[in-house]
Scaffold this motif. Structure first.
Motif, PDB file in Angstrom:
ATOM      1  N   ILE A 193       0.848  -1.189   0.000  1.00 34.28           N
ATOM      2  CA  ILE A 193       0.000   0.000   0.000  1.00 34.28           C
ATOM      3  C   ILE A 193       0.887   1.244   0.000  1.00 34.28           C
ATOM      4  CG2 ILE A 193      -1.833   1.255   1.183  1.00 34.28           C
ATOM      5  CD1 ILE A 193      -2.568  -1.390   2.563  1.00 34.28           C
ATOM      6  N   PRO A 194       0.835   2.068  -1.036  1.00 35.74           N
ATOM      7  CA  PRO A 194       1.670   3.281  -1.046  1.00 35.74           C
ATOM      8  C   PRO A 194       1.206   4.268   0.019  1.00 35.74           C
ATOM      9  CG  PRO A 194       0.797   2.739  -3.246  1.00 35.74           C
ATOM     10  CD  PRO A 194       0.039   1.919  -2.254  1.00 35.74           C
ATOM     11  N   GLU A 195       2.083   5.190   0.370  1.00 33.80           N
ATOM     12  CA  GLU A 195       1.714   6.239   1.319  1.00 33.80           C
ATOM     13  C   GLU A 195       0.726   7.219   0.697  1.00 33.80           C
ATOM     14  OE1 GLU A 195       2.270   6.658   4.386  1.00 33.80           O
ATOM     15  OE2 GLU A 195       3.839   5.208   4.840  1.00 33.80           O
ATOM     16  N   GLU A 196       0.835   7.429  -0.618  1.00 34.39           N
ATOM     17  CA  GLU A 196       0.056   8.478  -1.270  1.00 34.39           C
ATOM     18  C   GLU A 196      -1.316   7.981  -1.696  1.00 34.39           C
ATOM     19  OE1 GLU A 196       3.089   7.442  -2.349  1.00 34.39           O
ATOM     20  OE2 GLU A 196       4.242   8.945  -1.246  1.00 34.39           O
ATOM     21  N   VAL A 197      -2.020   7.323  -0.805  1.00 37.99           N
ATOM     22  CA  VAL A 197      -3.403   6.940  -1.086  1.00 37.99           C
ATOM     23  C   VAL A 197      -4.239   7.216   0.160  1.00 37.99           C
ATOM     24  CG1 VAL A 197      -2.751   5.096  -2.708  1.00 37.99           C
ATOM     25  CG2 VAL A 197      -3.194   4.536  -0.301  1.00 37.99           C
ATOM     26  N   THR A 198      -5.530   7.393  -0.070  1.00 39.89           N
ATOM     27  CA  THR A 198      -6.481   7.456   1.027  1.00 39.89           C
ATOM     28  C   THR A 198      -7.108   6.083   1.190  1.00 39.89           C
ATOM     29  OG1 THR A 198      -7.018   9.769   0.594  1.00 39.89           O
ATOM     30  CG2 THR A 198      -8.619   8.491   1.857  1.00 39.89           C
ATOM     31  N   LEU A 199      -6.960   5.494   2.363  1.00 34.49           N
ATOM     32  CA  LEU A 199      -7.602   4.222   2.650  1.00 34.49           C
ATOM     33  C   LEU A 199      -8.998   4.502   3.179  1.00 34.49           C
ATOM     34  CD1 LEU A 199      -4.787   2.158   4.429  1.00 34.49           C
ATOM     35  CD2 LEU A 199      -5.638   1.877   2.103  1.00 34.49           C
ATOM     36  N   LEU A 200      -9.993   3.896   2.542  1.00 32.25           N
ATOM     37  CA  LEU A 200     -11.388   4.150   2.922  1.00 32.25           C
ATOM     38  C   LEU A 200     -12.032   2.829   3.334  1.00 32.25           C
ATOM     39  CD1 LEU A 200     -13.942   5.879   3.136  1.00 32.25           C
ATOM     40  CD2 LEU A 200     -14.301   5.479   0.673  1.00 32.25           C
ATOM     41  N   ASP A 201     -12.488   2.772   4.570  1.00 35.29           N
ATOM     42  CA  ASP A 201     -13.204   1.614   5.111  1.00 35.29           C
ATOM     43  C   ASP A 201     -14.702   1.913   5.072  1.00 35.29           C
ATOM     44  OD1 ASP A 201     -14.463  -0.254   6.867  1.00 35.29           O
ATOM     45  OD2 ASP A 201     -12.575  -0.575   7.925  1.00 35.29           O
ATOM     46  N   VAL A 202     -15.458   1.130   4.280  1.00 38.15           N
ATOM     47  CA  VAL A 202     -16.890   1.416   4.128  1.00 38.15           C
ATOM     48  C   VAL A 202     -17.756   0.408   4.890  1.00 38.15           C
ATOM     49  CG1 VAL A 202     -16.589   2.574   1.907  1.00 38.15           C
ATOM     50  CG2 VAL A 202     -17.002   0.097   1.949  1.00 38.15           C
ATOM     51  N   ARG A 203     -17.182  -0.285   5.847  1.00 39.04           N
ATOM     52  CA  ARG A 203     -17.947  -1.223   6.656  1.00 39.04           C
ATOM     53  C   ARG A 203     -18.750  -0.485   7.740  1.00 39.04           C
ATOM     54  NH1 ARG A 203     -13.617  -4.915   9.129  1.00 39.04           N
ATOM     55  NH2 ARG A 203     -12.640  -2.866   9.358  1.00 39.04           N
ATOM     56  N   GLU A 204     -19.569  -1.234   8.439  1.00 37.03           N
ATOM     57  CA  GLU A 204     -20.352  -0.659   9.522  1.00 37.03           C
ATOM     58  C   GLU A 204     -19.478  -0.461  10.767  1.00 37.03           C
ATOM     59  OE1 GLU A 204     -23.488   0.457   9.112  1.00 37.03           O
ATOM     60  OE2 GLU A 204     -23.093  -0.098   7.015  1.00 37.03           O
ATOM     61  N   ALA A 205     -19.998   0.295  11.722  1.00 35.68           N
ATOM     62  CA  ALA A 205     -19.218   0.672  12.901  1.00 35.68           C
ATOM     63  C   ALA A 205     -18.743  -0.538  13.693  1.00 35.68           C
ATOM     64  CB  ALA A 205     -20.042   1.600  13.790  1.00 35.68           C
ATOM     65  N   ALA A 206     -19.596  -1.550  13.848  1.00 32.97           N
ATOM     66  CA  ALA A 206     -19.215  -2.739  14.617  1.00 32.97           C
ATOM     67  C   ALA A 206     -18.067  -3.481  13.949  1.00 32.97           C
ATOM     68  CB  ALA A 206     -20.416  -3.663  14.785  1.00 32.97           C
ATOM     69  N   GLU A 207     -18.065  -3.495  12.625  1.00 35.46           N
ATOM     70  CA  GLU A 207     -16.970  -4.158  11.900  1.00 35.46           C
ATOM     71  C   GLU A 207     -15.672  -3.370  12.073  1.00 35.46           C
ATOM     72  OE1 GLU A 207     -18.555  -5.993   7.895  1.00 35.46           O
ATOM     73  OE2 GLU A 207     -19.568  -4.078   8.245  1.00 35.46           O
ATOM     74  N   TRP A 208     -15.782  -2.070  11.986  1.00 33.13           N
ATOM     75  CA  TRP A 208     -14.617  -1.199  12.167  1.00 33.13           C
ATOM     76  C   TRP A 208     -14.012  -1.406  13.553  1.00 33.13           C
ATOM     77  CZ3 TRP A 208     -11.495   2.522   9.921  1.00 33.13           C
ATOM     78  CH2 TRP A 208     -10.855   3.423  10.774  1.00 33.13           C
ATOM     79  N   ASP A 209     -14.855  -1.515  14.549  1.00 34.34           N
ATOM     80  CA  ASP A 209     -14.378  -1.661  15.920  1.00 34.34           C
ATOM     81  C   ASP A 209     -13.634  -2.984  16.133  1.00 34.34           C
ATOM     82  OD1 ASP A 209     -15.437   0.788  16.564  1.00 34.34           O
ATOM     83  OD2 ASP A 209     -17.288  -0.018  17.430  1.00 34.34           O
ATOM     84  N   ARG A 210     -13.993  -3.994  15.370  1.00 33.11           N
ATOM     85  CA  ARG A 210     -13.315  -5.291  15.520  1.00 33.11           C
ATOM     86  C   ARG A 210     -11.927  -5.305  14.898  1.00 33.11           C
ATOM     87  NH1 ARG A 210     -18.699  -7.431  14.803  1.00 33.11           N
ATOM     88  NH2 ARG A 210     -18.379  -7.630  12.534  1.00 33.11           N
ATOM     89  N   GLY A 211     -11.604  -4.303  14.114  1.00 33.91           N
ATOM     90  CA  GLY A 211     -10.290  -4.230  13.489  1.00 33.91           C
ATOM     91  C   GLY A 211     -10.357  -3.504  12.169  1.00 33.91           C
ATOM     92  N   HIS A 212      -9.323  -2.708  11.882  1.00 35.74           N
ATOM     93  CA  HIS A 212      -9.298  -1.960  10.630  1.00 35.74           C
ATOM     94  C   HIS A 212      -7.846  -1.662  10.266  1.00 35.74           C
ATOM     95  CE1 HIS A 212      -9.776   0.935  13.995  1.00 35.74           C
ATOM     96  NE2 HIS A 212      -8.784   1.558  13.368  1.00 35.74           N
ATOM     97  N   LEU A 213      -7.639  -1.263   9.022  1.00 37.20           N
ATOM     98  CA  LEU A 213      -6.289  -0.948   8.565  1.00 37.20           C
ATOM     99  C   LEU A 213      -5.845   0.397   9.142  1.00 37.20           C
ATOM    100  CD1 LEU A 213      -6.446  -2.013   4.792  1.00 37.20           C
ATOM    101  CD2 LEU A 213      -5.503  -3.290   6.728  1.00 37.20           C
ATOM    102  N   GLU A 214      -4.599   0.427   9.561  1.00 35.02           N
ATOM    103  CA  GLU A 214      -4.042   1.639  10.164  1.00 35.02           C
ATOM    104  C   GLU A 214      -4.105   2.802   9.177  1.00 35.02           C
ATOM    105  OE1 GLU A 214       0.198   3.209  12.105  1.00 35.02           O
ATOM    106  OE2 GLU A 214      -0.058   1.129  11.458  1.00 35.02           O
ATOM    107  N   GLY A 215      -4.601   3.946   9.657  1.00 31.23           N
ATOM    108  CA  GLY A 215      -4.649   5.141   8.830  1.00 31.23           C
ATOM    109  C   GLY A 215      -5.873   5.263   7.948  1.00 31.23           C
ATOM    110  N   ALA A 216      -6.802   4.303   8.032  1.00 27.96           N
ATOM    111  CA  ALA A 216      -7.974   4.332   7.167  1.00 27.96           C
ATOM    112  C   ALA A 216      -8.997   5.361   7.654  1.00 27.96           C
ATOM    113  CB  ALA A 216      -8.615   2.951   7.106  1.00 27.96           C
TER     114      ALA A 216
END
Length: 552
Positions: free
Chosen positions: A465-488
């Motif tokens: 994953i390059p530094e020059e991208v925006t990581l976008l997590d489109v999951r629901e809040a409960a999914e996000w809370d269980r784990g997500h990519l750093e900086g998303a």
């Protein structure tokens, strides 16, 4: 006039050639010479015999000399080893291993089916008592005797391929502590590493200790009779028994001594009629080189299916029919505990090794049947295809249920030169307990076809994953809370249209969800609003637990 055919070796290829030839020619004289004690046995079942899932050696016997004699009028001599071949005089020299008697037999046609032998590299201590390979029924029997005699409770399996994985499972079933040592950083070395991670996690959960990325340097014996396996990292693994499962090599010594040409991979060279370089001599099975139908390259492949087909083709040609072998694509599957892992065609690592660059891949994690019907299990799938015409190059599947069916469908399309467009149109059996209206195979084809049409812009979890991208997590809040990519950035898909102002357009947006479907929807939306958006193929299940890939 009737002709005499001698077949050297039984098991899959040789036994199939013998039976097929009799069906085609009632008058042929057929003699099978097998140096082992059994002419036709299921060597794929040996690990399960060790684990006592298969209760008797007899259950592994597919045919006996008596059956060949009574049903097919074929003479089989077990315990008879062919020592040499006179290709000019068309004779073979044979030794009866029970009596030591040497004798000669003439032939009109000769079929070589010597198989392959277990690799035993010159590692210090490899010949110590308690270090076993698994190729024959006597091997399995000796392993069982050793376990019982030593009251063994610890085992080390060296090698993470088919036999290594199956032996690890069956030794666990016997109650042993099992450590699996593999030189590469993954099990199932022919497959792509990211596709083996679910199985590795599953094996660890079942109590198998995995020592990956660490080759064996030596075996030693302690004063108490136990074995110690030393690895290149300096680690030591104590064991009562060691199983070597590091691969096989074609048994070609007899052919080589007879002046029969070998191929670039060290196997016996044959044409598509299974003819060798010497007149009236054919070869089949693990000892011969095959053509990979996807790459066009020569390869070695130790699988029973191709060996059986080759045996039939040899018999056809001896009987005067023009029968040809299409080649292989390496379709294979392995069951480990209650999970299966398999592949067909070329892996991404194989394509890279061949220098092929015009390919794409998609990842998906569908349920094996509709989610509303009880018992739906997740499949982990990877489809690899030509980036220009969509021709299917390979597929890999891991999961608890229905892995074989998905692989078999894709394998059939590969053999017929099919494309991803064929997969999206494949008409497959559907009922809630068996699949879905959009079967996982259809979904794989749709994802790939959308990629080629310019609707889907996937990025693979094999990419950093390059530094020059925006990581976008489109999951629901409960999914996000269980784990997500750093900086998303977290914006659930349902809120994305009203939150576009939170995303800058001056750099690419890499989108992910749980398995990739919502990520695709988000990518389509963002592209139509002027964003350079990409879907992280396979979503969180492919990207969230990556081991070898880190953000640059």
């Amino acid at each position: 006039m009737s002709q005499k055919t001698i077949i050297i070796g039984g098991v899959a290829g040789g036994a199939s050639a013998a039976a097929r030839l009799r069906r085609l020619d009632e008058n042929a004289e057929i003699l099978v010479l097998e140096r082992g004690p059994y002419v036709s046995f299921a060597n794929c079942g040996l690990p399960y015999r060790v684990g006592e899932l298969i209760k008797s050696d007899d259950d592994l016997l597919l045919a006996s000399p008596g059956l060949f004699r009574d049903r097919f009028k074929i003479e089989v001599r077990t315990g008879n080893e062919v020592r040499s071949i006179d290709t000019e005089g068309k004779t073979v020299s044979v030794r009866d291993l029970s009596t030591g008697e040497d004798y000669s037999e003439s032939y009109d046609n000769l079929v070589l089916a010597p198989g392959a032998k277990a690799l035993r590299p010159p590692i210090p201590g490899i010949d110590l008592p308690g270090v076993f390979s698994v190729r024959t029924i006597p091997d399995a029997r000796e392993i069982q005797r050793w376990i019982a005699a030593k009251n063994a409770d610890k085992a080390v399996v060296v090698g993470g391929g088919f036999i290594g994985l199956e032996m690890a499972e069956n030794l666990k079933h016997l109650g042993l502590e099992v450590t699996l040592v593999e030189m590469l950083d993954q099990v199932m070395p022919p497959m792509d590493a990211e596709m083996t991670r679910p199985l590795e996690k599953h094996m660890s959960a079942k109590g198998v200790r995995l020592a990956l990325g660490d080759g064996v340097s030596s075996f030693t014996e302690a004063a108490d009779g136990k074995l110690s396996v030393q690895t290149q990292s300096g680690a030591k693994h104590e064991a009562d028994i060691v199983i070597l499962a590091i691969g096989v090599q074609p048994e070609t010594s007899l052919a080589q001594a007879a002046g029969i040409d070998l191929g670039e991979r060290g196997g016996i060279l044959v044409d598509d009629r299974m003819r060798t370089s010497k007149p009236d001599i054919y070869a089949v099975g693990d000892a011969v080189e095959k053509i990979d139908t996807v790459s066009g390259q020569s390869m070695l492949l130790a699988l029973a299916g191709p060996a059986n087909r080759q045996g039939r083709i040899v018999a056809d040609n001896i009987a005067g029919r023009d029968s040809r072998f299409r080649g292989v694509q390496g379709t294979s599957i392995c069951g480990v505990f209650d999970m299966a892992i398999g592949s067909t065609g070329l892996s991404e690592k194989a394509l890279q090794r061949l220098g092929v660059t015009n390919y794409r891949s998609v990842y998906l994690h569908p349920a094996h049947h509709v989610g509303y019907y009880p018992g739906a299990e997740t499949l982990h799938m990877k489809l690899i295809f030509d980036s220009e015409d969509g021709k299917i190059l390979g597929a890999q599947v891991t999961g608890k249920t229905d892995v074989a069916r998905k692989l078999d469908v894709i394998a059939t399309y590969i053999q017929m030169g099919g494309t991803v467009y064929d997969l999206e149109e494949a008409e497959l059996a559907y009922a809630p307990q068996f699949g879905a209206a959009k079967d996982a195979v259809n979904l794989a084809g749709m994802l790939a076809a959308n990629t080629l049409r310019g609707d889907h812009f996937p990025v693979s979890p094999t990419q950093a994953i390059p530094e020059e991208v925006t990581l976008l997590d489109v999951r629901e809040a409960a999914e996000w809370d269980r784990g997500h990519l750093e900086g998303a950035v977290h914006i659930p898909l349902g809120s994305l249209r009203d939150s576009l102002d939170k995303l800058a357009k001056d750099q690419p947006v890499w989108v992910y969800c749980h398995v990739g479907k919502r990520g695709y929807d988000a990518q389509r939306m963002l592209r139509q609003h002027g964003y350079e958006a990409y879907n992280m193929s396979g979503g969180w299940l492919s990207w969230g637990e990556r081991v070898i890939l880190k953000r640059r």
